[in-house]
Each structure stands twice: as C-alpha cells, then as structure tokens.
Design a protein around this motif. Structure first.
Motif, mmCIF file in Angstrom:
data_model
loop_
_atom_site.group_PDB
_atom_site.id
_atom_site.type_symbol
_atom_site.label_atom_id
_atom_site.label_comp_id
_atom_site.label_asym_id
_atom_site.label_seq_id
_atom_site.Cartn_x
_atom_site.Cartn_y
_atom_site.Cartn_z
ATOM 1 N N PHE A 1 0.809 -1.215 0.000
ATOM 2 C CA PHE A 1 0.000 0.000 0.000
ATOM 3 C C PHE A 1 0.847 1.273 0.000
ATOM 4 O O PHE A 1 0.660 2.155 -0.837
ATOM 5 N N GLY A 2 1.789 1.360 0.921
ATOM 6 C CA GLY A 2 2.589 2.572 1.018
ATOM 7 C C GLY A 2 3.314 2.912 -0.266
ATOM 8 O O GLY A 2 3.341 4.079 -0.693
ATOM 9 N N ALA A 3 3.903 1.917 -0.911
ATOM 10 C CA ALA A 3 4.629 2.177 -2.163
ATOM 11 C C ALA A 3 3.681 2.612 -3.263
ATOM 12 O O ALA A 3 4.040 3.463 -4.097
ATOM 13 N N THR A 4 2.485 2.061 -3.293
ATOM 14 C CA THR A 4 1.489 2.480 -4.287
ATOM 15 C C THR A 4 1.170 3.958 -4.131
ATOM 16 O O THR A 4 1.106 4.705 -5.116
ATOM 17 N N VAL A 5 0.982 4.386 -2.900
ATOM 18 C CA VAL A 5 0.687 5.798 -2.644
ATOM 19 C C VAL A 5 1.876 6.677 -3.020
ATOM 20 O O VAL A 5 1.729 7.700 -3.710
ATOM 21 N N CYS A 6 3.085 6.287 -2.593
ATOM 22 C CA CYS A 6 4.270 7.111 -2.847
ATOM 23 C C CYS A 6 4.578 7.201 -4.339
ATOM 24 O O CYS A 6 4.927 8.288 -4.836
ATOM 25 N N LEU A 7 4.474 6.104 -5.057
ATOM 26 C CA LEU A 7 4.736 6.117 -6.492
ATOM 27 C C LEU A 7 3.699 6.948 -7.234
ATOM 28 O O LEU A 7 4.026 7.690 -8.163
ATOM 29 N N THR A 8 2.446 6.832 -6.824
ATOM 30 C CA THR A 8 1.397 7.636 -7.450
ATOM 31 C C THR A 8 1.651 9.116 -7.207
ATOM 32 O O THR A 8 1.537 9.942 -8.126
ATOM 33 N N ARG A 9 2.021 9.476 -5.997
ATOM 34 C CA ARG A 9 2.323 10.877 -5.675
ATOM 35 C C ARG A 9 3.503 11.378 -6.502
ATOM 36 O O ARG A 9 3.514 12.515 -6.988
ATOM 37 N N ALA A 10 4.506 10.522 -6.692
ATOM 38 C CA ALA A 10 5.710 10.914 -7.413
ATOM 39 C C ALA A 10 5.449 11.123 -8.900
ATOM 40 O O ALA A 10 6.005 12.043 -9.518
ATOM 41 N N PHE A 11 4.606 10.273 -9.492
ATOM 42 C CA PHE A 11 4.429 10.302 -10.943
ATOM 43 C C PHE A 11 3.203 11.071 -11.414
ATOM 44 O O PHE A 11 3.093 11.389 -12.600
ATOM 45 N N LEU A 12 2.284 11.389 -10.518
ATOM 46 C CA LEU A 12 1.054 12.057 -10.942
ATOM 47 C C LEU A 12 1.321 13.381 -11.666
ATOM 48 O O LEU A 12 0.667 13.664 -12.690
ATOM 49 N N PRO A 13 2.262 14.208 -11.212
ATOM 50 C CA PRO A 13 2.516 15.450 -11.964
ATOM 51 C C PRO A 13 2.979 15.203 -13.401
ATOM 52 O O PRO A 13 2.616 15.963 -14.308
ATOM 53 N N LEU A 14 3.768 14.156 -13.619
ATOM 54 C CA LEU A 14 4.212 13.832 -14.981
ATOM 55 C C LEU A 14 3.058 13.299 -15.816
ATOM 56 O O LEU A 14 2.921 13.649 -16.995
ATOM 57 N N LEU A 15 2.231 12.466 -15.225
ATOM 58 C CA LEU A 15 1.077 11.922 -15.943
ATOM 59 C C LEU A 15 0.110 13.040 -16.335
ATOM 60 O O LEU A 15 -0.472 13.022 -17.421
ATOM 61 N N ALA A 16 -0.039 14.031 -15.457
ATOM 62 C CA ALA A 16 -0.990 15.119 -15.710
ATOM 63 C C ALA A 16 -0.548 16.028 -16.856
ATOM 64 O O ALA A 16 -1.358 16.793 -17.384
ATOM 65 N N ARG A 17 0.717 15.931 -17.264
ATOM 66 C CA ARG A 17 1.191 16.722 -18.404
ATOM 67 C C ARG A 17 0.649 16.195 -19.725
ATOM 68 O O ARG A 17 0.655 16.902 -20.735
ATOM 69 N N GLU A 18 0.217 14.938 -19.728
ATOM 70 C CA GLU A 18 -0.204 14.282 -20.960
ATOM 71 C C GLU A 18 -1.651 14.638 -21.298
ATOM 72 O O GLU A 18 -2.444 14.992 -20.419
ATOM 73 N N GLY A 19 -1.993 14.485 -22.566
ATOM 74 C CA GLY A 19 -3.393 14.668 -22.949
ATOM 75 C C GLY A 19 -4.278 13.582 -22.389
ATOM 76 O O GLY A 19 -5.460 13.789 -22.121
ATOM 77 N N ALA A 20 -3.686 12.390 -22.187
ATOM 78 C CA ALA A 20 -4.389 11.269 -21.578
ATOM 79 C C ALA A 20 -3.345 10.369 -20.934
ATOM 80 O O ALA A 20 -2.286 10.122 -21.508
#
Length: 284
Positions: free
Chosen positions: A120-139
């Motif tokens: 669980f913890g790694a899922t949260v931390c990885l999502t937090r780390a990569f969400l800004p990069l993912l949000a740069r995309e059109g999808a």
C-alpha cells in the motif's frame, strides 16, 4: 470511462513495478508488444534484465530500475531517472506486492508493517511521485493492482487483505478526485484471482508456524492458482487500453466478487465451501 479522452498505448511510456516476474513481467511484455516503451522496476535486478530482454524484442525502448519500492528516497528519485531515459510517462502500473502468512495474532507487528509499506505505502508514494508527470499528458492512466482479496477477506490474510482493500479505497477516491477536477489521468483498479505466480511460495511466514501446516496450506493455495500470468496480462492490458475503472481477472475473481455482492456479510462461508470443493478436485 465517461468523459475520459481517447488514447492509444502505442508510443506511450509505462512504468511497471514488480516487473521481474509474475503478472508484472507478463504485463510488461504484453505492453511492449502493443508498442509501449517501458521503465521496469523491481528489487530483482537479474529478473528485470530477463523481462527487459523479452520486451526489447518487440522493438521498444526499455530502461531498468533495480530498487526497493518501499524506499521513499529511491521512489522520489525515480521520476527523474525515467524522464532521463524516456522523456515522458503515460502510464504507471503499481503491481509490486508481497504476501505474509499467518493469523493476525501470530503475525509480528514489524512483518505486518513491512507488507503494508510495500503493498500500500509504495502504491501511494509512487502515485504521488508520478502524478505530476502523468498530468502533463493529454491522456494518462494510473493502474493499481489490488487483488480479489481487496473485495473478499479470508482468514489468515489480515495483512494482505488490509493492504489490498486499502489500495482499492485509495484508487477509487483518487479516481473520483481526478474526475471532479477534469484531470486527463484515469485510474484502473485490478483485482486478480488465482494467477500462477510465486507470491505464495515467496511469502513471509509468521514465526512459530508448524512446518507441515505451512506445506499443506501452500499446496492448497497453489492448487487454486489456475490462470497463467500471460492470460492475466492480456486481460489487464485490454482494460488499460479501454481505460476501464475496474477489472476482475479470472473467473474465480468474478465468481467471488458476485458472491460478495449477494452476501456482503456472510460471503466467506459460501466462498470457503467452493474453495474446499476445488481443492479436493485437484490432483495431488
């Protein structure tokens, strides 16, 4: 998902954790054959290289990142490393996971926390780390691998079920937030049933368990792992391509989820009877 922008896997970049073996390895190869470039993450460096070699055969770019997903400093540094190798990220697949055998009263608190920090913890931390990069995309898509034990909770699996229910709750709430804010990032929650991986064989065990009981339980669970990782990977890849909010992997997962919906409090007695029948039918 309603309102989500259409997208294609080909040409995208997927970060896949737990990619050295099992579902993670099979999914990485499947995504590569669909034209996705890959950043593969696992503690097992040799296993990572084996998966990477298979994926590269599909003609895509693959980077490997040998690290412990529970190491917060390593997770914080990972996005920069992936950007340096690929220039972008369009999908994050949080697949890494471990298991822990034993009743709650038998399980050491440190072992319980160890599992929660990875599943669980790694899922949260990885999502937090990569969400800004993912949000740069059109999808883009976050793909969190829960389990059928994120829908039903068997005895002897308190730590594992707690972690997988947590992944489910986190993922559903995150999806609702992203939808509310008009984000281009979608969330897919994956609930595999019995897939033929080594997770049960590699499970950490509570101290003091009887060796014969452990051997018998492992044999019973092994007999229920009927679905090949490659078949599971195909189902998951199709769900990612469709940006499905949830996917049940395997007929056993679909059946157990249905029983839980019909009998939300007493489902376990029905599921346990079915499991007992299936174990008896399996050859020794």
């Amino acid at each position: 998902m309603a309102g989500m922008k259409p997208w294609t896997l080909r040409g995208g970049v997927a970060v896949v954790t737990g990619a050295a073996s099992g579902i993670g390895a099979a999914l990485a190869v499947n995504l590569a054959r669909r034209g996705m470039h890959l950043a593969l993450v696992d503690l097992d460096a040799a296993g990572l290289e084996s998966t990477a070699a298979q994926a590269r055969a599909a003609g895509v770019n693959v980077s490997t990142h040998a690290m412990d997903v529970a190491d917060r400093a390593a997770v914080a540094a990972l996005p920069a490393a992936v950007l340096a190798a690929h220039g972008r990220v369009t999908a994050l697949v949080n697949n890494a996971g471990v298991a822990l055998g034993g009743l709650f009263e038998q399980v050491d608190a440190d072992d319980f926390d160890w599992l929660m920090n990875i599943n669980f913890g790694a899922t949260v931390c990885l999502t937090r780390a990569f969400l800004p990069l993912l949000a740069r995309e059109g999808a883009a898509q976050v793909v969190n691998v829960s389990s059928i034990f994120g829908i039903i909770a068997p005895p002897g699996q308190t730590a594992y079920a707690a972690s997988k229910f947590a992944v489910r709750g986190f993922s559903e709430s995150l999806r609702h937030e992203l939808e509310m804010n008009g984000s281009p990032v979608g969330v897919t929650i994956v609930h595999p049933g019995g897939v033929r991986t080594a997770i049960s064989e590699n499970a950490r065990l509570a101290k003091g368990l009887d060796a014969l009981d452990v051997q018998r339980e492992r044999a019973n669970w092994r007999s229920l792992l009927a679905l090949a990782p490659e078949a599971a990977a195909e189902t998951i890849a199709v769900a990612i391509e469709r940006r499905a909010p949830r996917v049940l992997v395997g007929q056993d997962a679909k059946a157990a989820a249905l029983v839980q919906r019909l009998f939300p409090v007493t489902y376990w007695k029905h599921v346990a009877r079915d499991l007992a029948r299936r174990i008896k039918r399996k050859p020794a």
